[in-house]
Design a protein around this motif. Sequence first.
Motif, mmCIF file in Angstrom:
data_model
loop_
_atom_site.group_PDB
_atom_site.id
_atom_site.type_symbol
_atom_site.label_atom_id
_atom_site.label_comp_id
_atom_site.label_asym_id
_atom_site.label_seq_id
_atom_site.Cartn_x
_atom_site.Cartn_y
_atom_site.Cartn_z
ATOM 1 N N PRO A 150 15.308 -27.090 70.513
ATOM 2 C CA PRO A 150 14.458 -26.844 71.526
ATOM 3 C C PRO A 150 13.192 -26.111 71.230
ATOM 4 C CG PRO A 150 16.645 -26.144 72.021
ATOM 5 C CD PRO A 150 16.557 -26.523 70.497
ATOM 6 N N ASN A 151 11.979 -26.298 71.934
ATOM 7 C CA ASN A 151 10.656 -25.614 71.647
ATOM 8 C C ASN A 151 9.967 -25.810 72.986
ATOM 9 O OD1 ASN A 151 8.522 -24.570 70.098
ATOM 10 N ND2 ASN A 151 7.520 -26.674 69.848
ATOM 11 N N PHE A 152 9.306 -24.590 73.071
ATOM 12 C CA PHE A 152 8.234 -24.346 74.074
ATOM 13 C C PHE A 152 6.866 -24.708 73.285
ATOM 14 C CE2 PHE A 152 11.569 -21.786 76.226
ATOM 15 C CZ PHE A 152 11.541 -22.546 77.432
ATOM 16 N N PRO A 153 6.240 -25.839 73.608
ATOM 17 C CA PRO A 153 4.794 -26.160 72.954
ATOM 18 C C PRO A 153 3.755 -25.157 73.483
ATOM 19 C CG PRO A 153 5.578 -27.974 74.012
ATOM 20 C CD PRO A 153 6.681 -27.073 74.147
ATOM 21 N N LYS A 154 3.860 -24.885 74.731
ATOM 22 C CA LYS A 154 2.928 -24.174 75.317
ATOM 23 C C LYS A 154 3.257 -22.654 75.881
ATOM 24 C CE LYS A 154 0.140 -28.085 76.774
ATOM 25 N NZ LYS A 154 -0.398 -29.054 77.891
ATOM 26 N N GLY A 155 4.481 -22.443 75.584
ATOM 27 C CA GLY A 155 5.026 -21.073 76.211
ATOM 28 C C GLY A 155 5.487 -21.263 77.589
ATOM 29 N N LEU A 156 5.562 -20.020 78.139
ATOM 30 C CA LEU A 156 5.990 -19.908 79.550
ATOM 31 C C LEU A 156 4.598 -18.805 80.079
ATOM 32 C CD1 LEU A 156 7.894 -20.420 81.930
ATOM 33 C CD2 LEU A 156 9.030 -18.340 81.084
ATOM 34 N N ARG A 157 3.893 -19.317 81.005
ATOM 35 C CA ARG A 157 2.741 -18.463 81.547
ATOM 36 C C ARG A 157 3.257 -17.497 82.795
ATOM 37 N NH1 ARG A 157 -1.967 -23.223 81.969
ATOM 38 N NH2 ARG A 157 -2.141 -23.596 79.672
ATOM 39 N N ASP A 158 2.581 -16.425 82.615
ATOM 40 C CA ASP A 158 2.871 -15.587 83.971
ATOM 41 C C ASP A 158 2.374 -16.152 85.316
ATOM 42 O OD1 ASP A 158 3.236 -13.693 81.797
ATOM 43 O OD2 ASP A 158 1.292 -12.568 82.020
ATOM 44 N N THR A 168 6.501 -19.274 91.228
ATOM 45 C CA THR A 168 7.007 -20.530 90.502
ATOM 46 C C THR A 168 6.612 -20.430 88.955
ATOM 47 O OG1 THR A 168 6.236 -21.962 92.588
ATOM 48 C CG2 THR A 168 6.481 -23.084 90.342
ATOM 49 N N PHE A 169 7.653 -20.829 88.420
ATOM 50 C CA PHE A 169 7.196 -20.820 86.977
ATOM 51 C C PHE A 169 7.634 -22.212 86.258
ATOM 52 C CE2 PHE A 169 8.648 -16.373 87.802
ATOM 53 C CZ PHE A 169 7.756 -15.735 86.711
ATOM 54 N N SER A 170 6.722 -22.619 85.348
ATOM 55 C CA SER A 170 6.907 -24.123 84.968
ATOM 56 C C SER A 170 6.385 -24.210 83.501
ATOM 57 C CB SER A 170 6.187 -25.339 85.819
ATOM 58 O OG SER A 170 6.318 -26.457 85.368
ATOM 59 N N ALA A 171 7.321 -24.954 82.661
ATOM 60 C CA ALA A 171 6.905 -24.926 81.164
ATOM 61 C C ALA A 171 7.372 -26.297 80.551
ATOM 62 C CB ALA A 171 7.461 -23.794 80.155
ATOM 63 N N PRO A 172 6.550 -26.855 79.974
ATOM 64 C CA PRO A 172 6.981 -28.171 79.370
ATOM 65 C C PRO A 172 7.827 -27.802 78.044
ATOM 66 C CG PRO A 172 4.549 -27.748 78.714
ATOM 67 C CD PRO A 172 4.968 -26.626 79.985
ATOM 68 N N PHE A 173 8.778 -28.526 77.880
ATOM 69 C CA PHE A 173 9.531 -28.355 76.673
ATOM 70 C C PHE A 173 9.726 -29.430 75.766
ATOM 71 C CE2 PHE A 173 12.671 -29.798 79.600
ATOM 72 C CZ PHE A 173 13.574 -30.216 78.705
ATOM 73 N N LEU A 174 10.238 -29.400 74.575
ATOM 74 C CA LEU A 174 10.709 -30.246 73.637
ATOM 75 C C LEU A 174 12.231 -30.052 73.226
ATOM 76 C CD1 LEU A 174 7.675 -30.604 71.181
ATOM 77 C CD2 LEU A 174 8.152 -32.089 73.207
ATOM 78 N N GLY A 175 13.038 -31.159 72.807
ATOM 79 C CA GLY A 175 14.166 -30.901 72.280
ATOM 80 C C GLY A 175 15.216 -32.114 72.798
ATOM 81 N N ASN A 176 16.003 -32.579 71.615
ATOM 82 C CA ASN A 176 16.714 -33.831 72.118
ATOM 83 C C ASN A 176 18.146 -33.583 71.168
ATOM 84 O OD1 ASN A 176 17.645 -36.236 72.773
ATOM 85 N ND2 ASN A 176 16.928 -37.348 71.149
ATOM 86 N N PRO A 177 19.221 -33.478 71.811
ATOM 87 C CA PRO A 177 19.423 -33.842 73.319
ATOM 88 C C PRO A 177 18.857 -32.705 74.212
ATOM 89 C CG PRO A 177 21.509 -33.103 72.449
ATOM 90 C CD PRO A 177 20.462 -33.051 71.189
ATOM 91 N N ASP A 201 13.535 -31.775 84.491
ATOM 92 C CA ASP A 201 13.579 -33.173 84.555
ATOM 93 C C ASP A 201 13.508 -33.954 83.258
ATOM 94 O OD1 ASP A 201 10.898 -32.615 83.505
ATOM 95 O OD2 ASP A 201 9.886 -33.489 84.951
ATOM 96 N N GLY A 202 13.800 -33.213 82.133
ATOM 97 C CA GLY A 202 13.970 -33.711 80.714
ATOM 98 C C GLY A 202 12.822 -33.543 79.845
ATOM 99 N N GLY A 221 12.599 -14.573 81.874
ATOM 100 C CA GLY A 221 12.857 -15.044 80.535
ATOM 101 C C GLY A 221 13.583 -16.551 80.795
ATOM 102 N N CYS A 222 13.370 -17.401 79.924
ATOM 103 C CA CYS A 222 13.993 -18.783 79.825
ATOM 104 C C CYS A 222 14.452 -19.207 78.513
ATOM 105 C CB CYS A 222 13.203 -19.748 80.352
ATOM 106 S SG CYS A 222 13.541 -21.497 80.393
ATOM 107 N N ARG A 223 15.518 -19.431 78.339
ATOM 108 C CA ARG A 223 16.200 -19.786 76.980
ATOM 109 C C ARG A 223 16.670 -21.023 76.946
ATOM 110 N NH1 ARG A 223 20.130 -16.429 76.986
ATOM 111 N NH2 ARG A 223 21.908 -18.057 77.110
ATOM 112 N N LEU A 224 16.272 -22.001 76.052
ATOM 113 C CA LEU A 224 16.674 -23.195 75.910
ATOM 114 C C LEU A 224 17.641 -23.311 74.660
ATOM 115 C CD1 LEU A 224 13.137 -25.141 76.226
ATOM 116 C CD2 LEU A 224 14.850 -24.505 77.915
ATOM 117 N N THR A 225 19.043 -24.200 74.786
ATOM 118 C CA THR A 225 19.896 -24.105 73.782
ATOM 119 C C THR A 225 20.201 -25.948 73.661
ATOM 120 O OG1 THR A 225 20.556 -21.832 74.398
ATOM 121 C CG2 THR A 225 21.839 -23.117 72.912
ATOM 122 N N ASN A 226 20.631 -26.133 72.458
ATOM 123 C CA ASN A 226 21.200 -27.592 72.092
ATOM 124 C C ASN A 226 21.832 -27.149 70.835
ATOM 125 O OD1 ASN A 226 19.336 -28.095 70.157
ATOM 126 N ND2 ASN A 226 18.474 -29.660 71.214
#
Length: 308
Positions: A150-158, A168-177, A201-202, A221-226
């Motif tokens: 997993p990776n946050f290419p643009k971080g998480l904005r205030d 509302t918080f929203s952030a694009p991410f990478l990661g497969n699966p 939404d993937g 905080g937002c944590r992504l795990t695969n």
Amino acid sequence: ASSGLTLSMAKVKPEDAGSYELTVSNRLGEVATKAKVEVGQKEKKPSFLAQLQPVSVVEGFPAKMEVKVSGHPPPKISWFLDGKPIVPDGQHIKIVDGPDGLQSLVIDKASPQDAGTYSVTVSNPQGEITSQAPLAVTARAKKDVPEEPPNFPKGLRDAIADEDNPLTFSAPFLGNPVPDVAWTKDGVPLEPSSRISMTCDGTKVGLEINPCKAEDAGTYGCRLTNPLGEAKEEAKGTVRKIYQRPLFTQKFNDLQQLPNYDAKLTGRVTGVPKPEVTWYKDDKPISESDKYRLKRDGDTVCLYVQDC
């Protein structure tokens, strides 16, 4: 000789309800009568303030479909999946009522069996309307795409919101699966609720708190795990408290009243937060009793005095 007397009011409002008196007099004497008037809301056929919208979610994540409706009497909302009635079980599928005609269908952990065309039927004695939209449930593993942590290419904005609006918080991410997603506030895990919605939404994760309160301000905080690793980002959530001083938009008028009849004083007051209203007689507070009846309908405030 006898004759008829009529009092007509065009476009009555709730504050027009009350006790009305008629006094008729001539040089030989005087008579009076009174009647109570109730104002009911006009029946109105259902309409959509917000219709169903297409939703895409990754398998195992929450999904939410929602509509916002109006009408009187308040319309009945029925949900369907591919034309079959949906029966909420309170766990996997919940139906949540919100303010101002908002209703949501919430799926706890979406599976491929939950995918399909969702529809709502909204009805009251004045009519019936429908709306529909698809729910797509995608697999966690993306075929023909290399696995990656997993990776946050643009971080998480205030995020900043006014009180009683969505935060509302929203952030694009990478990661497969597609990774598992966990949200926290000030280090404490968050769980979905009637106010808290979490989406994935993937390609993007989201968190919405609606309506937000002053106590929702803090560090999120937002944590992504695969299986290949994890990524974590934090952002500040700010809730601005909005104030508006109390203001009489319709003031009371002096009133002359015949003995033994009911009297009504009506006014309108606005303010944020909603102002508390206290009535006084000769500088002494008035409370609800057989003598006094207090009523509030939105911005309209009324005092009824029985048997003056």
